[in-house]
Write an enzyme that holds these catalytic residues in place. Structure first.
Site, PDB file in Angstrom:
ATOM      1  CG  ASP A  38      -7.210  -6.370  -1.061  1.00  0.00           C
ATOM      2  OD1 ASP A  38      -8.109  -5.882  -1.774  1.00  0.00           O
ATOM      3  OD2 ASP A  38      -6.450  -5.683  -0.360  1.00  0.00           O
ATOM      4  CG  ASP A  66     -17.443  -8.288  -0.624  1.00  0.00           C
ATOM      5  OD1 ASP A  66     -17.173  -7.517   0.323  1.00  0.00           O
ATOM      6  OD2 ASP A  66     -18.440  -8.123  -1.360  1.00  0.00           O
ATOM      7  CE1 TYR A 159      -9.818   5.377   7.401  1.00  0.00           C
ATOM      8  CE2 TYR A 159      -9.061   7.375   8.487  1.00  0.00           C
ATOM      9  CZ  TYR A 159      -8.819   6.092   8.033  1.00  0.00           C
ATOM     10  OH  TYR A 159      -7.583   5.515   8.215  1.00  0.00           O
TER      11      TYR A 159
END
Length: 261
Positions: A38, A66, A159
């Site tokens: 994460d 990242d 999204y």
């Protein structure tokens, strides 16, 4: 039931999040060593620490990464290989979902950010791990889509687009991995709300949020799900028992995708 995940290593992207941390926990309970990957280093550390405090499961390793930085992805996966020898399972869970505006009012920066994280990030880590799974002759990939990816989502232009793309991503890897012992499947969940899952639509409306209440109203089971509902399916798809399941889009939805008269 033994899911055959002892001595397997799983990488879960977005592993510090609500669904991601549940994925990590259940995979570790089945014996897999889990990399909690994460950009949120503190959250990843907390998830890994909670897993490692529980005896009897696999080991958890927190790793800040990242996914939009290809060099960071490559370096992170080299660190994982040094620690565990290879990666058997990849759960592409990391994503951003916080925009609610119509197409004409959409923020260009939000579109660019969501494409970069939700889709390009998946590409970056899949490209790093998928070929190695094929070379080793065993692998499980689970790609997290959404009901918005199946049906669209009002106010969720970026999204919905990126989650629809996850279906194509998952099925393409299913085709390419089919003769190499690597499966790839897609999960499309309904909204999950953890501690609020047992609330009726009226209770959600009164105590939590009208948005959740409307979704529960439209769900035939009349309640929303939990992160564990999704993680249970993730764990099954990563198991030996799911070796003949590939290229599928599986809804964990409480039936919201059913046509109801």
């Amino acid at each position: 039931m033994d899911f055959g995940l002892q001595d397997r290593t799983a990488v879960v992207t977005g592993g510090a999040g609500r669904i991601g941390s549940a994925d990590c926990r259940l995979l570790a309970e089945e014996g897999a060593d889990v990399v909690v990957l994460d950009v949120d280093a503190d959250g990843a550390g907390e998830t890994a620490a909670a897993i490692n405090e529980t005896a009897g499961g696999g080991e958890a390793m927190a790793l800040e990464c990242d996914l939009t930085d290809r060099a960071d992805v490559a370096d992170s996966m080299a660190e994982v290989r040094d620690a565990f020898g290879g990666v058997d399972v990849l759960v592409n869970n990391a994503a951003m979902v916080d925009a609610r505006s119509r197409v004409g009012d959409y923020d260009d920066d939000v579109w660019d950010r969501d494409v970069e994280i939700n889709l390009t990030g998946t590409y970056n880590i899949s490209k790093e791990l998928f070929p190695r799974m094929c070379e080793r002759g065993w692998g499980r990939i689970v790609n997290m889509s959404s009901m918005a990816g199946w049906y669209g989502g009002f106010g969720q232009f970026s999204y919905s687009a990126t989650k629809a793309a996850m279906i194509g991503v998952g099925r393409t890897m299913a085709l390419e991995g089919a003769q190499s012992g690597v499966t790839s499947n897609v999960i499309a969940p309904n909204i999950v709300v953890g501690d609020w899952a047992d609330m009726s639509p009226d209770e959600l409306r009164e105590n939590v949020d009208e948005y959740y209440a409307r979704i529960a109203d439209a769900t035939p089971m009349r309640h929303l799900g939990t992160e564990e509902d999704v993680a249970n399916m993730v764990t099954y798809l990563c198991s030996e028992q799911a070796s003949y399941v590939t290229g599928q889009v599986i809804g964990v939805t409480g039936g919201i995708d059913l046509f109801s008269f």
